[in-house]
Scaffold this active site. Structure first.
Site, short mmCIF file in Angstrom:
data_model
loop_
_atom_site.label_atom_id
_atom_site.label_comp_id
_atom_site.label_asym_id
_atom_site.label_seq_id
_atom_site.Cartn_x
_atom_site.Cartn_y
_atom_site.Cartn_z
N ASP A 84 10.34 6.03 -5.74
CA ASP A 84 10.91 6.89 -6.68
C ASP A 84 12.42 6.64 -7.05
O ASP A 84 13.38 6.33 -6.11
CB ASP A 84 11.20 8.50 -6.19
CG ASP A 84 11.52 9.43 -6.84
OD1 ASP A 84 10.95 9.81 -8.03
OD2 ASP A 84 12.62 10.03 -6.50
N GLU A 98 6.14 -6.51 6.27
CA GLU A 98 5.98 -6.72 7.80
C GLU A 98 4.32 -6.38 8.14
O GLU A 98 3.91 -6.80 9.28
CB GLU A 98 6.77 -5.99 8.54
CG GLU A 98 8.38 -6.05 8.54
CD GLU A 98 9.07 -5.02 9.23
OE1 GLU A 98 8.57 -4.15 9.89
OE2 GLU A 98 10.43 -5.03 9.02
#
Length: 531
Positions: A205, A259
């Site tokens: 956002d 990751e």
């Protein structure tokens, strides 16, 4: 299967479906949608054929701004349900072959968040520089002329610190200081918290406002602003929005996501189409999918549409993947703009263009803007900046599942009014085999079946005579898409022979055709050419 198909990421082939849980399905009769309600409707999502669900915030929140004012990033708001409810939804979606994307709100917190509660107590506490603070201006007022998107100054005085804090949105939504490495690590840990729980990605956002000008320079007046311009937009946000340093923040967010395997980062970006390429990354990756609202913002005619789509594709860097968004929790319902007939054209267009399609729950059956009486308004935008058509409640109204009084959404008064047109509902359209809902289902399935629509190149053709058309090609396969953008018959001047895969009317499937051919008013047709 070709090498190109083997390397396709899941988010390139998925149709992504945005859900505001508060407006999707109420399970406990309090008038608000919730996670257990969503759980009840997963069979519908599977029937429709979507590949991923993006959930607007479900985090703990005082709910002053549709849940985007978060008081705990790692807890589920009790009104939405519990963490166990979240896990049930996640598991049920995954069992149905549907991925789960959460909203990630890195720019600000609620003023009720523990970080801000500590931060505001003094200038020398452990989190003293976790938010954006500044000294008063020479006259004792705000430090500069930066404005809140919800009206008035973007600065709020805090007596305990004898300083102002900055808020891009509500005064109760203080902006985090992304120049602080500890803030970055704290937000990285939020991401890992949800990624460890099986979330398949995030929609970021307000990503373009993560960094503000360090010198606190005043924004210039917008020379194009006039009496019709909402007050918060009187100044051009040169020093508050889309700063170069914000790209480093997005790169950091992406590095955390990377990751984990097969996770998606999409997000809200700012600027005109020619700016969208920056959000994909340069030497470092940023977003997989910077959200593209060009189809919503363009004029709806063949000439404008061909220009809009061409400009967008040209703005995407090599290796970037396109996407097209036709709705959202703060975008006016597209069916209210286009009407039912051209909404069918949009359905064909969205699912046959090269790129990932995004829908907002309700777009698939033509949900329109809902009339909100003045005493039912919930959106702070409309409350604080009145009279400029900024109210987002009309698109956020609960879904109508059936034609009963409460629409199958709830058993009590819903948190926002339902569409007064009871005939426009999901159940009715599921029964009608040629409805807009069935068209979406069929064209989503077609996109899944035809490798050319998923992986093929986009080859534009010249728009003419109110017909917008293009080809998709993959190896020896070629598919043509012709769309009549007017309410009168038109001649589509293509050459060759083929078979109709689908039409907006759902009545031409498997017809053998030869071009040129006439398209009926408001008709779109997808044709697979004979090899």
């Amino acid at each position: 299967m070709s090498a190109k198909e083997k390397s396709t990421a899941w988010w390139q082939s998925a149709v992504i479906y945005e859900i505001a849980a508060i407006s999707f399905q109420d399970s406990n009769g309090d008038g608000y949608g919730d996670l257990p309600g969503l759980l009840q409707r997963i069979d519908y999502l599977k029937w429709l054929g979507v590949g991923a669900v993006w959930l607007t915030p479900i985090y703990k929140s005082p709910d002053q701004d549709f849940g985007y004012d978060i008081s705990d990033f790692c807890a589920v708001d009790p009104r939405c349900g519990t963490m166990q409810d979240f896990e049930r939804v996640r598991d049920a979606l995954h069992a149905a072959g549907i991925r789960l994307i959460l909203d990630f709100v890195p720019n600000h917190t609620s003023d009720q968040h523990a970080w801000f509660q500590e931060n505001r107590t003094s200038r020398n506490n452990r989190k003293a520089d976790w938010y954006v603070w500044a000294e008063a201006g020479p006259n004792g007022g705000p430090p500069n002329n930066w404005l809140s998107r919800f009206g008035g100054s973007g600065w709020e005085w805090c007596e305990a610190r004898r300083q102002f804090y900055y808020h891009s949105f509500l005064t109760s939504q203080p902006d985090l200081n992304w120049r602080n490495a500890k803030v970055r690590q704290a937000m990285a840990n939020v991401m890992r918290f949800w990624l460890d729980r099986g979330v398949d990605g995030f929609r970021v956002d307000a990503s373009a406002v993560l960094i503000k000008d360090e010198l606190l320079r005043d924004n210039p007046r917008d020379p194009e602003a006039d009496d019709n311009t909402p007050p918060p937009q009187k100044y051009a946000p040169v020093f508050t929005d889309d700063r170069p340093e914000a790209m480093g923040c997005i790169e950091f967010i992406r590095s955390v996501l990377d990751e984990y395997d097969e996770r998606l980062l999409c997000g809200e970006v700012q600027g005109k189409t020619d700016r969208i390429g920056h959000f994909y990354g340069n030497d470092k990756p940023r977003m997989h999918l910077p959200l593209n609202f060009a189809l919503l913002d363009t004029e709806w005619n063949a000439i404008a549409l061909q220009a809009t789509i061409d400009a967008y594709y040209n703005a995407i860097p090599d290796g970037g993947w396109p996407d097209f968004v036709i709705g959202g929790h703060d975008k006016h319902r597209v069916a209210s703009k286009l009407g039912e007939a051209q909404s069918r054209i949009l359905a064909i267009l969205l699912m046959t263009l090269r790129g990932t399609p995004f829908l907002f729950a309700g777009d698939e059956f033509g949900a329109e803007q809902v009339k909100i009486p003045p005493d039912r308004i919930r959106d702070p935008f409309e409350k604080l900046v009145k009279g400029f058509g900024l109210n987002r409640d009309p698109e956020r109204a609960p879904l109508r599942w059936d034609d009963t009084g409460q629409g199958g959404f709830t058993t009590v008064e819903p948190w926002l009014p339902l569409d007064e047109d009871r005939s426009r509902n999901i159940e009715a359209q599921r029964r009608e085999k040629r409805s807009l809902l069935h068209l979406y289902r069929e064209v989503i399935a077609l996109r899944d079946r035809e490798p050319c629509l998923l992986h093929g190149e986009y080859r534009p053709q010249r728009a003419h005579n109110d017909i917008f058309w293009f080809a998709r090609t993959l190896d020896k396969s070629e598919i043509l898409v012709g769309l009549n953008l007017c309410g009168e018959p038109r001649l589509w001047e293509w050459q060759g022979r083929g078979v109709t895969l689908i039409s907006t009317h759902l009545d031409r499937e498997q017809d053998k055709v030869e071009g040129p051919m006439h398209l009926r008013p408001n008709e779109g047709v997808v044709i697979k050419l004979n090899p």
